[in-house]
Write a protein that holds these residues in place. Structure first.
Motif, PDB file in Angstrom:
ATOM      1  N   GLY A   1       0.799  -1.288  -0.111  1.00 43.29           N
ATOM      2  CA  GLY A   1       0.136   0.179  -0.002  1.00 43.29           C
ATOM      3  C   GLY A   1       0.931   1.163   0.137  1.00 43.29           C
ATOM      4  N   TYR A   2       1.942   1.292   0.859  1.00 40.30           N
ATOM      5  CA  TYR A   2       2.615   2.331   0.849  1.00 40.30           C
ATOM      6  C   TYR A   2       3.551   2.630  -0.631  1.00 40.30           C
ATOM      7  CZ  TYR A   2       5.943   6.113   2.711  1.00 40.30           C
ATOM      8  OH  TYR A   2       6.663   7.106   2.921  1.00 40.30           O
ATOM      9  N   HIS A   3       3.971   1.443  -1.189  1.00 38.08           N
ATOM     10  CA  HIS A   3       4.468   1.722  -2.386  1.00 38.08           C
ATOM     11  C   HIS A   3       3.556   2.458  -3.587  1.00 38.08           C
ATOM     12  CE1 HIS A   3       8.569   0.346  -1.823  1.00 38.08           C
ATOM     13  NE2 HIS A   3       8.004  -1.040  -1.527  1.00 38.08           N
ATOM     14  N   ALA A   4       2.338   1.698  -3.370  1.00 34.42           N
ATOM     15  CA  ALA A   4       1.181   2.480  -4.320  1.00 34.42           C
ATOM     16  C   ALA A   4       0.921   3.803  -3.996  1.00 34.42           C
ATOM     17  CB  ALA A   4      -0.061   1.483  -4.216  1.00 34.42           C
TER      18      ALA A   4
ATOM     19  N   ARG B   1       1.465   6.532  -6.825  1.00 35.76           N
ATOM     20  CA  ARG B   1       0.252   7.539  -7.383  1.00 35.76           C
ATOM     21  C   ARG B   1       0.772   9.062  -7.402  1.00 35.76           C
ATOM     22  NH1 ARG B   1      -2.620   3.971  -4.226  1.00 35.76           N
ATOM     23  NH2 ARG B   1      -2.671   5.266  -2.570  1.00 35.76           N
ATOM     24  N   HIS B   2       1.731   9.365  -6.422  1.00 36.45           N
ATOM     25  CA  HIS B   2       1.868  10.930  -6.329  1.00 36.45           C
ATOM     26  C   HIS B   2       3.578  11.114  -6.661  1.00 36.45           C
ATOM     27  CE1 HIS B   2      -1.884  11.266  -4.282  1.00 36.45           C
ATOM     28  NE2 HIS B   2      -1.725  10.366  -3.563  1.00 36.45           N
ATOM     29  N   SER B   3       3.955  10.506  -7.441  1.00 27.80           N
ATOM     30  CA  SER B   3       5.266  10.500  -7.536  1.00 27.80           C
ATOM     31  C   SER B   3       5.664  11.751  -8.620  1.00 27.80           C
ATOM     32  CB  SER B   3       6.065   9.350  -8.219  1.00 27.80           C
ATOM     33  OG  SER B   3       5.220   9.200  -9.787  1.00 27.80           O
ATOM     34  N   SER B   4       4.544  12.187  -9.299  1.00 30.37           N
ATOM     35  CA  SER B   4       4.821  13.695  -9.888  1.00 30.37           C
ATOM     36  C   SER B   4       4.824  14.698  -8.896  1.00 30.37           C
ATOM     37  CB  SER B   4       3.698  13.568 -10.905  1.00 30.37           C
ATOM     38  OG  SER B   4       2.498  13.904 -10.466  1.00 30.37           O
ATOM     39  N   ARG B   5       4.507  14.649  -7.725  1.00 30.62           N
ATOM     40  CA  ARG B   5       4.444  15.840  -6.893  1.00 30.62           C
ATOM     41  C   ARG B   5       5.621  16.023  -6.102  1.00 30.62           C
ATOM     42  NH1 ARG B   5      -1.171  17.055  -5.780  1.00 30.62           N
ATOM     43  NH2 ARG B   5      -0.604  18.003  -4.237  1.00 30.62           N
TER      44      ARG B   5
ATOM     45  N   LEU C   1      13.384  13.390  -0.387  1.00 30.54           N
ATOM     46  CA  LEU C   1      13.690  11.770  -0.319  1.00 30.54           C
ATOM     47  C   LEU C   1      12.690  10.783  -0.100  1.00 30.54           C
ATOM     48  CD1 LEU C   1      16.649  12.115   2.115  1.00 30.54           C
ATOM     49  CD2 LEU C   1      17.003  12.362  -0.199  1.00 30.54           C
ATOM     50  N   LEU C   2      12.760   9.873  -0.931  1.00 28.93           N
ATOM     51  CA  LEU C   2      11.691   8.883  -0.722  1.00 28.93           C
ATOM     52  C   LEU C   2      11.806   7.993   0.600  1.00 28.93           C
ATOM     53  CD1 LEU C   2      11.266   7.357  -4.236  1.00 28.93           C
ATOM     54  CD2 LEU C   2       9.520   8.631  -3.151  1.00 28.93           C
ATOM     55  N   GLN C   3      11.058   7.640   1.079  1.00 29.83           N
ATOM     56  CA  GLN C   3      11.119   7.082   2.409  1.00 29.83           C
ATOM     57  C   GLN C   3      10.772   5.678   2.235  1.00 29.83           C
ATOM     58  OE1 GLN C   3      11.512   9.161   5.144  1.00 29.83           O
ATOM     59  NE2 GLN C   3      11.917  10.552   3.348  1.00 29.83           N
ATOM     60  N   ASP C   4      11.479   4.997   3.238  1.00 31.22           N
ATOM     61  CA  ASP C   4      11.409   3.212   3.078  1.00 31.22           C
ATOM     62  C   ASP C   4       9.694   2.752   3.313  1.00 31.22           C
ATOM     63  OD1 ASP C   4      10.708   2.381   6.177  1.00 31.22           O
ATOM     64  OD2 ASP C   4      12.469   3.661   6.390  1.00 31.22           O
ATOM     65  N   SER C   5       9.486   1.880   3.134  1.00 35.02           N
ATOM     66  CA  SER C   5       8.009   1.396   3.029  1.00 35.02           C
ATOM     67  C   SER C   5       7.401   0.845   4.306  1.00 35.02           C
ATOM     68  CB  SER C   5       7.718   0.421   1.990  1.00 35.02           C
ATOM     69  OG  SER C   5       8.703  -0.845   2.035  1.00 35.02           O
TER      70      SER C   5
ATOM     71  N   PHE D   1       1.268  13.307   1.423  1.00 33.18           N
ATOM     72  CA  PHE D   1       2.658  13.119   0.164  1.00 33.18           C
ATOM     73  C   PHE D   1       3.350  14.351   0.305  1.00 33.18           C
ATOM     74  CE2 PHE D   1       5.111  12.930  -3.293  1.00 33.18           C
ATOM     75  CZ  PHE D   1       5.513  11.536  -3.407  1.00 33.18           C
ATOM     76  N   ASP D   2       2.613  15.588   0.106  1.00 33.36           N
ATOM     77  CA  ASP D   2       3.315  16.605  -0.182  1.00 33.36           C
ATOM     78  C   ASP D   2       4.167  17.151   0.944  1.00 33.36           C
ATOM     79  OD1 ASP D   2       2.343  17.318  -2.726  1.00 33.36           O
ATOM     80  OD2 ASP D   2       0.853  18.353  -2.094  1.00 33.36           O
ATOM     81  N   MET D   3       3.624  16.984   2.203  1.00 35.95           N
ATOM     82  CA  MET D   3       4.312  17.457   3.443  1.00 35.95           C
ATOM     83  C   MET D   3       5.192  16.232   4.205  1.00 35.95           C
ATOM     84  SD  MET D   3       3.885  20.239   4.922  1.00 35.95           S
ATOM     85  CE  MET D   3       4.245  20.100   6.476  1.00 35.95           C
ATOM     86  N   GLU D   4       4.971  14.860   3.708  1.00 33.39           N
ATOM     87  CA  GLU D   4       5.867  13.697   4.016  1.00 33.39           C
ATOM     88  C   GLU D   4       7.220  14.010   3.352  1.00 33.39           C
ATOM     89  OE1 GLU D   4       6.283   8.908   4.746  1.00 33.39           O
ATOM     90  OE2 GLU D   4       4.389   9.927   3.294  1.00 33.39           O
ATOM     91  N   HIS D   5       7.123  14.463   2.003  1.00 29.78           N
ATOM     92  CA  HIS D   5       8.165  14.636   1.111  1.00 29.78           C
ATOM     93  C   HIS D   5       8.641  16.298   0.790  1.00 29.78           C
ATOM     94  CE1 HIS D   5       6.402  10.598   0.266  1.00 29.78           C
ATOM     95  NE2 HIS D   5       7.966  10.240  -0.109  1.00 29.78           N
ATOM     96  N   LEU D   6       8.322  17.077   2.005  1.00 29.13           N
ATOM     97  CA  LEU D   6       8.864  18.190   1.716  1.00 29.13           C
ATOM     98  C   LEU D   6      10.223  18.282   2.129  1.00 29.13           C
ATOM     99  CD1 LEU D   6       7.846  21.338   1.235  1.00 29.13           C
ATOM    100  CD2 LEU D   6       7.236  21.539   3.261  1.00 29.13           C
ATOM    101  N   PRO D   7      11.348  18.680   1.486  1.00 31.88           N
ATOM    102  CA  PRO D   7      12.658  18.924   1.829  1.00 31.88           C
ATOM    103  C   PRO D   7      12.793  19.451   3.222  1.00 31.88           C
ATOM    104  CG  PRO D   7      12.537  19.048  -0.430  1.00 31.88           C
ATOM    105  CD  PRO D   7      11.092  19.231   0.265  1.00 31.88           C
ATOM    106  N   MET D   8      12.134  20.712   3.292  1.00 33.50           N
ATOM    107  CA  MET D   8      12.377  21.510   4.692  1.00 33.50           C
ATOM    108  C   MET D   8      11.796  20.819   5.854  1.00 33.50           C
ATOM    109  SD  MET D   8      11.679  25.651   5.140  1.00 33.50           S
ATOM    110  CE  MET D   8      12.276  26.489   6.657  1.00 33.50           C
TER     111      MET D   8
END
Length: 688
Positions: free
Chosen positions: A328-331, A335-339, A345-349, A404-411
């Motif tokens: 589920g986490y990989h999916a 789904r949001h890779s373009s964002r 950094l991508l996180q482990d699953s 997704f946006d906040m989990e992958h926000l560099p800051m």
């Protein structure tokens, strides 16, 4: 929640600050600490605060200053250094000129620091800049989030907090949020505060006391809207602890992510259980799984908890539950890779929170501090979700694109840091820890980032060791009173290690004792005593560690502190030499038996370590008087004798022994079943 503002306490606090700290700056620290001391307002670096005033830049020129919390600063603990000065007029002017990408925000904020050596301002600094109020307090109050995290959250807020509170739909922290908040404030300047849906509460005032009082007033209104929970069931908590001791090693092994290091295939993680407290375990509720397996209260928690916890009904279903979670986490990531923003950094699953029916929660972090943060967040998240359910409402978190946006926000990711010490996340148990060699090993392991369970039979010496090492942090050091010759005491110590951190990565077998006697005059009971301490005291911890390593399935290390006497025994030292040789042989056998589990077993053979600072060696306290008498030497003369007899003429210290332990613990080479002599060079003691 009581208002603990105290004018006299503020004056006393300001008097303790250096003269270069502006009174506005000092008062900001004071009110921020009041907020930080309330875990239902902010947790572990959450929330932010600011004040605007006229002040000087580094060249002494007067500027409009925004003094705001630095990114990642902890409101409860930080001093003046945690609040940085920004050129408010310049930042506001630039921010109003055009649309900026959020990934440009860190550079823009740093460009407008008045003192460039200061830390990066909070991601919310632009919001504090554009809202024109003098004092601004931003919290992630649990009760406020309980109202907002519903399908009709805005209506709940309006009903319970009243018309004097502004409501802003969710926007990711950055330019859009700052501008929208400023617009809403401009249209309603008489409002008391602003609720950011799925995010938190902002209040303001002409002085810090007014802003803080408004925060408490609005949070207390929200608290009244949510029913309280019943007290926990002590027996249920006790049963959960027993379950956890049995299952934690398996859980830990399952949530340790793969690494890119073939010598250490998994990155060790630390577990923190949530098995007691105000929650009655995970009390049965309607649609329990649906209510609790849901997004966090605020996106600020995402870098710690991930978007969703993992649900586990039965420990036998662990592999299936974990596989489903990872799929589920990989999916979700796909789904949001373009964002994903540049630099994110991508996180482990793997999950960071495991919800276990009828037991509680297990929280996961890269070290004890991080796991403790996850535990605190999870505790309050579960409490609010249960209170929402008890009120008859339905909890609803943010949509996953916002998550997704906040989990992958560099800051945001930068708050966790990326540089780690070599043994970060590793859990070690050291037997005989309160002796000279044991103390040196414990200190070196802590310096390398490990979590250390210091085990010793002598409670007074153990307490003194803990006092010596407490500067490394209480979260990575525990004392374990343990008689290593007693299997029950050994098991109790290991159980404590499991309940504290979740398992074991490194066992240092250091406990030992000596006896001086010829074979002809040997007291059989004295020999048996050494046999129990040196041989059985190696066997029993080694046996329990082997069981844990098998349960975890992520490998491990064992280092036996052997002796040069295994290879070069001395006359009159038969009991020690023979029993240590037996322990050495056990370790060699363990290297054969445990290798299939990814466990390495090695030995360190020191000679003549008399002390570690003021901490004397128990072995040399036993042996020294006889050796001094036989050679006609005083204590210094005896130390010189042993130094001069080795090839390098070196004094061997506890730190030298600890360095050899670290060589094996850090897996500098693919080695098992080996012995490193730490003796300055004794040809007769060279391992053959």
């Amino acid at each position: 929640m009581k208002n603990r503002w105290d004018d006299d306490a503020l004056k006393a606090f300001l008097a303790t600050l250096p003269p270069e700290v502006d009174p506005h700056h000092g008062a900001l620290v004071y009110v921020s600490r009041l907020m930080g001391q309330e875990p239902t307002l902010v947790l572990h670096g959450g929330g932010n605060t600011s004040v605007k005033y006229r002040g000087a830049d580094r060249w002494g020129r007067e500027r409009a200053v925004l003094r705001v919390k630095a990114s990642g600063c902890d409101l409860e603990k930080s001093g003046p250094e945690g609040y940085v000065a920004v050129d408010a007029e310049a930042l506001a002017h630039i921010a109003s000129q055009k649309e900026w990408a959020d990934e440009q925000l860190p550079v823009l904020l740093r460009d407008h620091l008045l003192h460039h050596e200061e830390a990066t301002p909070s991601i919310e600094a632009l919001l504090h800049t554009l809202i024109p109020a003098t004092w601004i307090l931003h919290s992630h109050a649990d009760a406020i989030l309980g109202l907002t995290n519903q399908a009709n959250g805005a209506e709940r807020v309006r009903h319970h907090l009243g018309e004097e509170v502004l409501i802003l739909p969710y926007h990711r922290p950055g330019f859009t949020l700052a501008r929208e908040a400023a617009r809403l404030f401009g249209e309603n300047p008489a409002a008391k505060g602003m609720v950011l849906l799925h995010h938190g509460l902002i209040t303001w005032g002409e002085n810090p006391q007014e802003a803080f009082a408004r925060t408490l007033e609005l949070v207390n209104r929200a608290e009244k809207a949510l029913p309280s929970l019943p007290p926990r069931n002590p027996q249920a908590a006790s049963n959960a602890i027993s379950w956890y001791i049995e299952q934690a090693p398996r859980l830990r092994g399952a949530v340790c992510p793969p690494s890119l290091n073939p010598d250490r295939p998994f990155r060790p993680m630390v577990l923190e259980p949530l098995l007691e407290g105000p929650l009655p375990g995970l009390a049965p509720l309607p649609q329990l799984k649906e209510e609790l397996v849901s997004p966090p209260l605020t996106t600020d928690h995402l870098i710690r908890t991930k978007p969703l916890p993992m649900w586990l009904e039965n420990p036998e279903e662990l592999a299936t539950a974990l596989s489903d979670y990872q799929t589920g986490y990989h999916a979700y990531q796909e789904r949001h890779s373009s964002r994903r923003l540049p630099g994110a950094l991508l996180q482990d699953s793997l999950p960071r929170v495991l919800l276990i029916k009828d037991v509680g929660a297990v929280c996961v972090g890269r070290d004890a501090r991080e796991a403790g943060i996850v535990r605190d967040i999870t505790h309050q998240t579960l409490s609010i979700k249960q209170r929402v359910s008890k009120a008859g409402w339905s909890y609803r978190g943010l949509d996953e694109e916002h998550l997704f946006d906040m989990e992958h926000l560099p800051m945001q990711q930068a708050k966790k840091g990326t540089v780690e010490p070599p043994l970060a996340g590793h859990i070690a148990l050291v037997t005989g820890a309160a002796g000279a060699i044991g103390a040196g090993i414990c200190r070196s392991l802590l310096q390398a980032g490990a979590h250390v369970g210091a085990a010793d039979i002598d409670p007074k010496r153990l307490d003194s060791l803990l006092e010596e090492l407490v500067s490394f942090g209480k979260d990575r050091l525990i004392g374990l009173p343990m008689d290593c010759t007693d299997p029950e005491a050994v098991n109790q110590a290991f159980d404590t290690l499991i309940t504290t951190w979740g398992g074991l990565d490194l066992l240092i077998l250091n406990a030992g004792s000596a006896h001086v006697s010829t074979l002809e005059e040997m007291d059989p009971e004295a020999f048996r005593r050494l046999e129990r301490i040196n041989l059985e005291g190696t066997l029993f911890p080694l046996k329990r560690a082997a069981q844990l390593f098998r349960q975890q399935g992520i490998g491990g290390d064992v280092v036996l502190i052997s002796t040069k006497n295994v290879f070069a025994p001395g006359a009159g030292f038969g009991a020690y030499s023979a029993t240590k040789a037996g322990a050495h042989q056990l370790a060699r056998i363990a290297s054969l038996e445990l290798a299939p589990l990814g466990v390495r077993v090695n030995m360190v053979a020191p000679d003549a370590v008399f002390s570690d600072g003021t901490r004397r060696s128990g072995l040399w306290d036993t042996v020294g008087p006889d050796r001094m008498k036989a050679r006609g030497l005083d204590e210094k003369g005896l130390e010189d004798y042993y130094r001069l007899r080795n090839l390098l003429k070196s004094k061997v210290t506890a730190d030298h022994v600890a360095n050899a332990v670290l060589f094996f613990a850090t897996r500098a080479t693919p080695t098992t079943g080996a012995t490193i002599p730490v003796d300055g060079g004794l040809p007769d003691a060279t391992p053959r």
